[in-house]
Design a protein around this motif. Structure first.
Motif, PDB file in Angstrom:
ATOM      1  N   ARG A   4       5.674   9.689  -5.364  1.00  0.00           N
ATOM      2  CA  ARG A   4       6.429  10.844  -5.880  1.00  0.00           C
ATOM      3  C   ARG A   4       7.829  10.897  -5.270  1.00  0.00           C
ATOM      4  O   ARG A   4       8.790  11.257  -5.962  1.00  0.00           O
ATOM      5  CB  ARG A   4       5.668  12.135  -5.587  1.00  0.00           C
ATOM      6  CG  ARG A   4       4.383  12.295  -6.391  1.00  0.00           C
ATOM      7  CD  ARG A   4       3.995  13.756  -6.503  1.00  0.00           C
ATOM      8  NE  ARG A   4       2.647  13.942  -7.028  1.00  0.00           N
ATOM      9  CZ  ARG A   4       2.313  13.832  -8.306  1.00  0.00           C
ATOM     10  NH1 ARG A   4       3.234  13.477  -9.196  1.00  0.00           N
ATOM     11  NH2 ARG A   4       1.067  14.058  -8.701  1.00  0.00           N
ATOM     12  N   VAL A   5       7.953  10.566  -4.003  1.00  0.00           N
ATOM     13  CA  VAL A   5       9.279  10.534  -3.375  1.00  0.00           C
ATOM     14  C   VAL A   5      10.160   9.499  -4.064  1.00  0.00           C
ATOM     15  O   VAL A   5      11.322   9.755  -4.388  1.00  0.00           O
ATOM     16  CB  VAL A   5       9.161  10.246  -1.869  1.00  0.00           C
ATOM     17  CG1 VAL A   5      10.530   9.953  -1.264  1.00  0.00           C
ATOM     18  CG2 VAL A   5       8.514  11.425  -1.146  1.00  0.00           C
ATOM     19  N   VAL A   6       9.608   8.316  -4.304  1.00  0.00           N
ATOM     20  CA  VAL A   6      10.356   7.269  -5.010  1.00  0.00           C
ATOM     21  C   VAL A   6      10.732   7.743  -6.409  1.00  0.00           C
ATOM     22  O   VAL A   6      11.873   7.550  -6.868  1.00  0.00           O
ATOM     23  CB  VAL A   6       9.518   5.968  -5.085  1.00  0.00           C
ATOM     24  CG1 VAL A   6      10.201   4.943  -5.991  1.00  0.00           C
ATOM     25  CG2 VAL A   6       9.324   5.386  -3.687  1.00  0.00           C
ATOM     26  N   ALA A   7       9.794   8.386  -7.092  1.00  0.00           N
ATOM     27  CA  ALA A   7      10.062   8.887  -8.445  1.00  0.00           C
ATOM     28  C   ALA A   7      11.210   9.886  -8.448  1.00  0.00           C
ATOM     29  O   ALA A   7      12.079   9.853  -9.331  1.00  0.00           O
ATOM     30  CB  ALA A   7       8.801   9.534  -9.020  1.00  0.00           C
ATOM     31  N   SER A   8      11.243  10.779  -7.473  1.00  0.00           N
ATOM     32  CA  SER A   8      12.297  11.796  -7.433  1.00  0.00           C
ATOM     33  C   SER A   8      13.660  11.176  -7.146  1.00  0.00           C
ATOM     34  O   SER A   8      14.683  11.671  -7.626  1.00  0.00           O
ATOM     35  CB  SER A   8      11.966  12.858  -6.379  1.00  0.00           C
ATOM     36  OG  SER A   8      11.974  12.311  -5.076  1.00  0.00           O
ATOM     37  N   ALA A  50      10.954   6.986 -13.751  1.00  0.00           N
ATOM     38  CA  ALA A  50      10.549   8.098 -12.895  1.00  0.00           C
ATOM     39  C   ALA A  50       9.298   8.773 -13.444  1.00  0.00           C
ATOM     40  O   ALA A  50       8.379   9.124 -12.691  1.00  0.00           O
ATOM     41  CB  ALA A  50      11.695   9.096 -12.764  1.00  0.00           C
ATOM     42  N   GLU A  51       9.246   8.945 -14.757  1.00  0.00           N
ATOM     43  CA  GLU A  51       8.070   9.561 -15.374  1.00  0.00           C
ATOM     44  C   GLU A  51       6.826   8.710 -15.155  1.00  0.00           C
ATOM     45  O   GLU A  51       5.741   9.230 -14.859  1.00  0.00           O
ATOM     46  CB  GLU A  51       8.310   9.753 -16.876  1.00  0.00           C
ATOM     47  CG  GLU A  51       7.143  10.413 -17.600  1.00  0.00           C
ATOM     48  CD  GLU A  51       7.380  10.556 -19.099  1.00  0.00           C
ATOM     49  OE1 GLU A  51       6.510  11.140 -19.774  1.00  0.00           O
ATOM     50  OE2 GLU A  51       8.422  10.064 -19.586  1.00  0.00           O
ATOM     51  N   ASP A  52       6.972   7.389 -15.299  1.00  0.00           N
ATOM     52  CA  ASP A  52       5.844   6.494 -15.063  1.00  0.00           C
ATOM     53  C   ASP A  52       5.315   6.661 -13.639  1.00  0.00           C
ATOM     54  O   ASP A  52       4.102   6.744 -13.416  1.00  0.00           O
ATOM     55  CB  ASP A  52       6.268   5.037 -15.257  1.00  0.00           C
ATOM     56  CG  ASP A  52       6.637   4.699 -16.686  1.00  0.00           C
ATOM     57  OD1 ASP A  52       6.140   5.372 -17.609  1.00  0.00           O
ATOM     58  OD2 ASP A  52       7.442   3.764 -16.881  1.00  0.00           O
ATOM     59  N   ARG A  73      16.784   9.308   4.784  1.00  0.00           N
ATOM     60  CA  ARG A  73      16.074  10.367   5.508  1.00  0.00           C
ATOM     61  C   ARG A  73      14.755  10.698   4.815  1.00  0.00           C
ATOM     62  O   ARG A  73      13.708  10.813   5.467  1.00  0.00           O
ATOM     63  CB  ARG A  73      16.956  11.615   5.598  1.00  0.00           C
ATOM     64  CG  ARG A  73      16.315  12.763   6.393  1.00  0.00           C
ATOM     65  CD  ARG A  73      17.087  14.053   6.251  1.00  0.00           C
ATOM     66  NE  ARG A  73      17.040  14.580   4.887  1.00  0.00           N
ATOM     67  CZ  ARG A  73      15.990  15.222   4.370  1.00  0.00           C
ATOM     68  NH1 ARG A  73      14.894  15.398   5.088  1.00  0.00           N
ATOM     69  NH2 ARG A  73      16.036  15.671   3.130  1.00  0.00           N
ATOM     70  N   ARG A  74      14.800  10.838   3.499  1.00  0.00           N
ATOM     71  CA  ARG A  74      13.594  11.182   2.753  1.00  0.00           C
ATOM     72  C   ARG A  74      12.560  10.059   2.807  1.00  0.00           C
ATOM     73  O   ARG A  74      11.357  10.314   2.895  1.00  0.00           O
ATOM     74  CB  ARG A  74      13.949  11.510   1.304  1.00  0.00           C
ATOM     75  CG  ARG A  74      14.795  12.776   1.156  1.00  0.00           C
ATOM     76  CD  ARG A  74      15.055  13.089  -0.295  1.00  0.00           C
ATOM     77  NE  ARG A  74      13.804  13.327  -1.002  1.00  0.00           N
ATOM     78  CZ  ARG A  74      13.658  13.191  -2.310  1.00  0.00           C
ATOM     79  NH1 ARG A  74      14.677  12.800  -3.061  1.00  0.00           N
ATOM     80  NH2 ARG A  74      12.508  13.451  -2.886  1.00  0.00           N
ATOM     81  N   LEU A  75      13.029   8.832   2.724  1.00  0.00           N
ATOM     82  CA  LEU A  75      12.112   7.703   2.841  1.00  0.00           C
ATOM     83  C   LEU A  75      11.440   7.701   4.212  1.00  0.00           C
ATOM     84  O   LEU A  75      10.226   7.491   4.324  1.00  0.00           O
ATOM     85  CB  LEU A  75      12.860   6.383   2.615  1.00  0.00           C
ATOM     86  CG  LEU A  75      13.349   6.095   1.194  1.00  0.00           C
ATOM     87  CD1 LEU A  75      14.207   4.839   1.171  1.00  0.00           C
ATOM     88  CD2 LEU A  75      12.182   5.948   0.217  1.00  0.00           C
ATOM     89  N   VAL A 102       0.840  -1.196   0.000  1.00  0.00           N
ATOM     90  CA  VAL A 102       0.000   0.000   0.000  1.00  0.00           C
ATOM     91  C   VAL A 102       0.875   1.247   0.000  1.00  0.00           C
ATOM     92  O   VAL A 102       1.729   1.428   0.877  1.00  0.00           O
ATOM     93  CB  VAL A 102      -0.935   0.027   1.222  1.00  0.00           C
ATOM     94  CG1 VAL A 102      -1.798   1.291   1.210  1.00  0.00           C
ATOM     95  CG2 VAL A 102      -1.819  -1.219   1.244  1.00  0.00           C
ATOM     96  N   LEU A 103       0.647   2.135  -0.982  1.00  0.00           N
ATOM     97  CA  LEU A 103       1.421   3.368  -1.129  1.00  0.00           C
ATOM     98  C   LEU A 103       0.484   4.561  -1.307  1.00  0.00           C
ATOM     99  O   LEU A 103      -0.593   4.432  -1.890  1.00  0.00           O
ATOM    100  CB  LEU A 103       2.334   3.289  -2.352  1.00  0.00           C
ATOM    101  CG  LEU A 103       3.566   2.391  -2.259  1.00  0.00           C
ATOM    102  CD1 LEU A 103       4.066   2.069  -3.660  1.00  0.00           C
ATOM    103  CD2 LEU A 103       4.657   3.056  -1.443  1.00  0.00           C
TER     104      LEU A 103
END
Length: 513
Positions: free
Chosen positions: A87-91, A335-337, A125-127, A80-81
């Motif tokens: 978006r964090v993962v994409a960046s 990342a775009e996906d 940290r971001r995760l 579950v996301l």
């Protein structure tokens, strides 16, 4: 919490292999305090065991195929996301350009590729800020806890698995801070919670299956699922039933018995199922009862139906709401996906995305008006709601593009074969075709109606190259079966032809005119 090495009489009495000695010398969780230092000195200057082994305790995998470009595996209980997490993962992936990508795994999880060690402290940290973690996601640790991808929205739901998968993850990882009680297991450990009678999870070491006992809802325990080079078998019922608030206690008892007594000299014999078979299933249950206390027998639980397809627009159990099951070919995303999926989840749904074990996604919370809008979105040109039957059932491991264990380029070969076969054949229904690049079977080949396991094979000119062993007959549901070897050493160049022949002769496919 104090992180310590797990030392017990077993280690003193038994011979240890090289990996076990390294783990005993220094618990993998201990490198957490050194990650900032590693980022500064660079991977070239790290201790080799820290680099290639212990970083896996934080989900960071050294990849010999791409030196210096790591794979980072996350923990996403129940798959579950939120849109923000996506978006964090994409960046993170976007930072690495052509080297960056993201794979949905067969454990409702994500693996990020192209990661640089110098970025790891900031990434962690971001995760953490986004409510994600990579702790204990690799090697001899408890892996991502899986559950019903439709948890909370499933019209056929017995229980919502999300509270239980989160509870189990927090227990196993000490709320993602790291848990040294389970950081030195003989091998990896897989936990799953079923939410409906068609949640097929018997390839896990332990499965909590919901069933009533005298009108009280609880969980029956199934144990011993394994997919490996040495053995492939589904879990069997332990004849134990527990109340929901007992799931962590029974899990702890089961793992401790194996942790303290499992094989640590011959690594190929270290898996939990092998320990069970060695001491006997009834003897293991008896040992659990001695430690845990009186066990309540299983009132009788079965996996009644074959797993449902999640593709297309489907009604949720909430009146007036729908979920969209979307096909992601072999689970690979850019990342775009990822950004586009996050946008779609907000634009059409409630901003939540679910990952499935067959490497696809589900967007939840759509109203009927938004369903019609979604159908016109260009996202569906890449990721369709209604994939053709061969593509729909295709599952693939990473392959040798990134993985040094893989003997074949599974993802590219699977994509090509599925596309061409869908163009050439009519198939009555979706068929599960599982591709895995090596006998470690991350692609779960033996679960597939057709399974393909990477090997070496001679081509028509007698030159040794990529090839596959084909298994057929894997199934899930009331009477599950493990696939059996059908053909060996099929050259990769001939695999589409071999698949076509089997689909026609065994699965009712016909040539398109």
């Amino acid at each position: 919490m104090t992180i310590k090495n797990q030392v017990n009489p077993y280690f003193a009495e038994k011979k240890l292999n090289k990996i076990e000695k390294s783990k005993l010398e220094k618990d993998g969780l201990l490198v957490g305090s050194e990650i900032e230092k590693f980022a500064k000195i660079g991977w070239e200057n790290m201790d080799e065991t820290d680099l290639k082994l212990r970083l896996k305790w934080y989900g960071m995998f050294w990849r010999p195929k791409t030196p210096g470009k790591f794979m980072l595996r996350l923990r996403i209980p129940n798959g579950v996301l939120t849109s923000n997490q996506i978006r964090v993962v994409a960046s993170i992936v976007e930072r690495y350009g052509e080297n960056g990508s993201c794979d949905i795994t067969t454990r409702q999880n994500l693996q990020l590729r192209g990661i640089l060690l110098c970025d790891l402290p900031e990434i962690l940290r971001r995760l953490r800020e986004a409510g994600l973690s990579s702790i204990q996601s690799g090697f001899d640790n408890p892996r991502n806890v899986t559950g019903n991808p439709l948890a909370g929205i499933d019209p056929n739901e017995i229980v919502d698995t999300r509270p239980y998968t989160t509870k189990l993850q927090n227990f196993l990882t000490n709320n993602c801070e790291g848990n040294s009680e389970y950081s030195n297991l003989p091998r990896k450990w897989n936990t799953a919670v079923a939410g409906s009678k068609d949640n097929f999870l018997l390839h896990n070491d332990i499965v909590f299956h919901p069933v009533e006992n005298n009108g009280v809802m609880g969980f029956s325990i199934w144990i011993g699922g394994i997919l490996s080079p040495q053995m492939n078998a589904y879990a069997f019922p332990m004849n134990v039933w527990v109340l929901p608030d007992e799931i962590c206690n029974i899990l702890d008892t089961v793992i401790r018995l194996w942790r303290d007594n499992g094989e640590r000299e011959k690594r190929t014999k270290g898996r939990f199922r092998m320990y069970l078979d060695e001491i006997g299933h009834e003897e293991f249950r008896s040992q659990v009862e001695k430690l845990y206390g009186t066990l309540t027998p299983d009132p009788g639980s079965i996996f009644e139906n074959s797993p449902r397809s999640h593709f297309g627009i489907n009604q949720q159990k909430q009146a007036g709401l729908y979920f969209a099951g979307i096909h992601v070919p072999v689970g690979r995303l850019t990342a775009e996906d990822l950004q586009d999926i996050a946008t779609a989840s907000l634009k059409y749904g409630n901003g939540e995305i679910r990952l499935t074990e067959d490497q696809n996604i589900i967007i939840t919370g759509l109203t009927s008006e938004k369903v019609e809008e979604l159908k016109t979105d260009t996202l569906l040109q890449r990721f369709p709601l209604a994939p053709s039957n061969i593509s729909a059932g295709t599952v693939s491991c990473t392959g040798n593009t990134y993985c040094s264990f893989a003997l074949t380029n599974t993802k590219d070969q699977a994509l090509k074969a599925a596309k061409e076969l869908d163009e050439e054949l009519n198939l009555p229904e979706e068929i599960k075709v599982h591709w895995t690049g090596c006998p470690n079977t991350c692609g779960q080949a033996y679960m597939g109606a057709i399974g393909l396991t990477g090997t070496k094979a001679k081509n028509a000119e007698g030159v040794m190259g990529e090839g596959y062993t084909m298994t057929i007959g894997g199934s899930q549901g009331r009477n599950p079966t493990i696939g059996q070897i059908y053909r060996k050493a099929i050259p990769a160049a001939e695999i589409k032809t071999a698949l076509k022949e089997v689909l026609i002769s065994k699965f009712g496919a016909t040539e398109k005119k």
